[in-house]
Design a protein around this motif. Structure first.
Motif, short mmCIF file in Angstrom:
data_model
loop_
_atom_site.label_atom_id
_atom_site.label_comp_id
_atom_site.label_asym_id
_atom_site.label_seq_id
_atom_site.Cartn_x
_atom_site.Cartn_y
_atom_site.Cartn_z
N ARG A 49 -1.59 -35.24 -42.97
CA ARG A 49 -1.70 -34.50 -41.71
C ARG A 49 -0.48 -33.59 -41.52
N ALA A 50 0.69 -34.11 -41.88
CA ALA A 50 1.90 -33.28 -41.79
C ALA A 50 1.82 -32.11 -42.78
N TRP A 51 1.23 -32.35 -43.96
CA TRP A 51 1.07 -31.31 -44.97
C TRP A 51 0.15 -30.20 -44.45
N ARG A 52 -0.95 -30.59 -43.81
CA ARG A 52 -1.87 -29.59 -43.25
C ARG A 52 -1.20 -28.81 -42.13
N LEU A 53 -0.42 -29.49 -41.29
CA LEU A 53 0.28 -28.83 -40.20
C LEU A 53 1.29 -27.83 -40.74
N ALA A 54 1.98 -28.19 -41.83
CA ALA A 54 2.93 -27.26 -42.44
C ALA A 54 2.21 -26.02 -42.95
N GLY A 55 1.00 -26.20 -43.50
CA GLY A 55 0.21 -25.06 -43.95
C GLY A 55 -0.16 -24.14 -42.81
N GLU A 56 -0.52 -24.73 -41.66
CA GLU A 56 -0.85 -23.92 -40.48
C GLU A 56 0.38 -23.16 -39.99
N ASP A 57 1.55 -23.81 -40.05
CA ASP A 57 2.79 -23.16 -39.62
C ASP A 57 3.11 -21.96 -40.52
N ILE A 58 2.83 -22.10 -41.81
CA ILE A 58 3.08 -21.01 -42.75
C ILE A 58 2.22 -19.80 -42.40
N GLU A 59 0.93 -20.05 -42.15
CA GLU A 59 0.02 -18.95 -41.82
C GLU A 59 0.42 -18.26 -40.52
N THR A 60 0.78 -19.08 -39.53
CA THR A 60 1.18 -18.51 -38.24
C THR A 60 2.44 -17.66 -38.38
N ALA A 61 3.43 -18.20 -39.11
CA ALA A 61 4.69 -17.46 -39.27
C ALA A 61 4.48 -16.16 -40.03
N ARG A 62 3.61 -16.17 -41.02
CA ARG A 62 3.35 -14.94 -41.78
C ARG A 62 2.65 -13.89 -40.92
N GLU A 63 1.76 -14.34 -40.04
CA GLU A 63 1.08 -13.40 -39.14
C GLU A 63 2.08 -12.73 -38.21
N PHE A 64 2.95 -13.54 -37.62
CA PHE A 64 3.94 -12.98 -36.70
C PHE A 64 4.99 -12.12 -37.41
N ALA A 65 5.20 -12.43 -38.69
CA ALA A 65 6.22 -11.69 -39.45
C ALA A 65 5.85 -10.23 -39.63
N PHE A 71 10.37 -13.91 -38.49
CA PHE A 71 9.44 -15.01 -38.78
C PHE A 71 9.30 -15.27 -40.29
N TYR A 72 9.80 -14.35 -41.12
CA TYR A 72 9.79 -14.59 -42.55
C TYR A 72 10.61 -15.83 -42.90
N ALA A 73 11.74 -16.00 -42.21
CA ALA A 73 12.60 -17.17 -42.45
C ALA A 73 11.87 -18.45 -42.07
N GLU A 74 11.10 -18.41 -40.96
CA GLU A 74 10.34 -19.59 -40.55
C GLU A 74 9.25 -19.91 -41.56
N ALA A 75 8.64 -18.88 -42.12
CA ALA A 75 7.61 -19.08 -43.13
C ALA A 75 8.21 -19.75 -44.37
N LYS A 76 9.40 -19.30 -44.78
CA LYS A 76 10.07 -19.90 -45.94
C LYS A 76 10.41 -21.37 -45.69
N THR A 77 10.85 -21.66 -44.46
CA THR A 77 11.19 -23.05 -44.11
C THR A 77 9.94 -23.92 -44.16
N ALA A 78 8.84 -23.40 -43.62
CA ALA A 78 7.58 -24.16 -43.62
C ALA A 78 7.06 -24.35 -45.05
N GLU A 79 7.25 -23.36 -45.92
CA GLU A 79 6.82 -23.48 -47.31
C GLU A 79 7.62 -24.56 -48.03
N ALA A 80 8.93 -24.60 -47.78
CA ALA A 80 9.77 -25.64 -48.41
C ALA A 80 9.36 -27.02 -47.93
N ARG A 81 9.04 -27.10 -46.63
CA ARG A 81 8.60 -28.38 -46.07
C ARG A 81 7.28 -28.82 -46.70
N ARG A 82 6.36 -27.87 -46.89
CA ARG A 82 5.07 -28.24 -47.47
C ARG A 82 5.25 -28.67 -48.93
N ASP A 83 6.16 -28.04 -49.66
CA ASP A 83 6.42 -28.45 -51.05
C ASP A 83 6.93 -29.90 -51.10
#
Length: 358
Positions: A49-65, A71-83
């Motif tokens: 569930r945390a993995w799916r949430l991280a994926g949603e955070d990545i998509e949201t951050a990329r949209e806002f970026a 928001f690019y930095a937030e997307a990178k952070t979410a990608e590292a978390r998902r990895d």
């Protein structure tokens, strides 16, 4: 991998509904089985569930970026978390040892080195007793054969959890890596010239078997009774209370002389015998298993020297994992967790590599 997790999510939800039904608890055995499986699946479900949430955070951050580059930095952070969560999930999906939740019978036997080996066997026993005390386990001395200088020629203890253990934290899950030959390098108490000697003691760890797991027929047993003996061979009992049980089909022998009662010694010897028979059956199954399973961290080959305890350098080395530290005094006082964790991590890595190959 993720298709398998979706199936586990469905199973987890179904178990949650079952356990919420009071009628299920009328059958305590089935209720415990369901609760155990639910506890095994919960960490997988939580991480997924945390993995799916991280994926949603990545998509949201990329949209806002597209509108705000911050928001690019937030997307990178979410990608590292998902990895990180992906790797954690892979480890959680590695097949578990079905015995991990079991209690164990741990035996320490003196080997090369005479009295010095017996003294070292006593040091190992103390290390395990202190470790059990640190993690909140119970211990029960089953049988002991002391040496003249206060060590042990051989000693058997039962190690049990206090109540249920978290998945992967049971007694067998942690202590199964201790089986093997332990080597010590130090100046023996019997050495008058200060020379360093090398001796060894063997440790055997077997999951404690329930009576229903191992079928033992009375006709397959030869039971001998004899008088108990203590250090120096002196009689410590005037009756034939010690018991030796031989399982004729396999030749496996278990003995006990620690209790004054012949009946109690017989019961203790049967506990040891059942555990040894269960271990023998599992070793046979492992020999017939795939090469991938045999490539795991070895816990069965008792002839392999798995660890060295070097007193002059205050060093402990595990030869299977490459673990090395210079706090031997603390380890012998029960601080065994980092050593065991190195075996747990190596075992998980081997299983993960085998799963990826398949």
């Amino acid at each position: 991998m993720f298709e398998a997790v979706e199936e586990l999510l469905v199973e987890h939800a179904a178990l949650e509904m079952r356990l919420a039904d009071p009628a299920v608890h009328a059958d305590q055995a089935n209720a415990r089985k369901a609760a155990k499986r639910y506890a095994e699946l919960t960490p997988i479900v939580t991480v997924y569930r945390a993995w799916r949430l991280a994926g949603e955070d990545i998509e949201t951050a990329r949209e806002f970026a597209t509108e705000d580059p911050d928001f690019y930095a937030e997307a990178k952070t979410a990608e590292a978390r998902r990895d990180e969560l992906t790797e954690e999930l892979r480890l959680l999906l590695v097949p578990r040892d079905p015995n991990d939740d079991k209690d164990v019978i741990l035996e320490v036997k003196a080997g090369e080195g005479g009295e010095e080996s017996a003294l070292f066997a006593g040091d190992l026993l103390r290390m395990y007793l202190r470790f059990a005390e640190r993690v909140g386990w119970k211990t029960e001395l089953i049988d002991a054969n002391e040496s003249d200088l206060g060590g042990y020629k051989d000693v058997s203890v039962a190690v049990k959890t206090r109540g249920g253990a978290e998945p992967g934290q049971g007694v067998w899950a942690r202590l199964k890596y201790e089986g093997g030959v332990h080597r010590v390098q130090r100046v023996p108490a019997t050495e008058s010239q200060g020379r360093i000697h090398t001796s060894a003691a063997g440790v055997l760890v077997t999951p404690e078997a329930e009576e229903v797991e191992v079928e033992v027929h009375a006709n397959d047993l030869r039971i001998d009774v004899y008088r108990s003996s203590g250090p120096g061979g002196q009689s410590v009992n005037t009756t034939d209370s010690a018991v030796r049980i031989t399982h004729l089909p396999t030749g496996i022998v278990a003995s006990c002389q620690n209790e004054k009662s012949q009946l109690q010694n017989k019961e203790s010897a049967m506990r040891i015998l059942r555990s040894r028979l269960l271990a023998a059956a599992q070793e046979e199954a492992e020999r017939e298993a795939s090469d991938a399973r045999r490539s795991q961290v070895r816990t069965v080959d008792r002839s392999e020297r798995i660890r060295t305890y070097n007193y002059p350098e205050n060093r402990i080395s595990d030869h299977r994992t490459g673990f090395k530290s210079y706090n031997l005094d603390q380890v012998l006082d029960g601080d065994l967790t980092p050593v065991i964790q190195s075996c747990v991590d190596a075992d998980a890595a081997a299983k993960l590599a085998a799963a990826q190959e398949n």
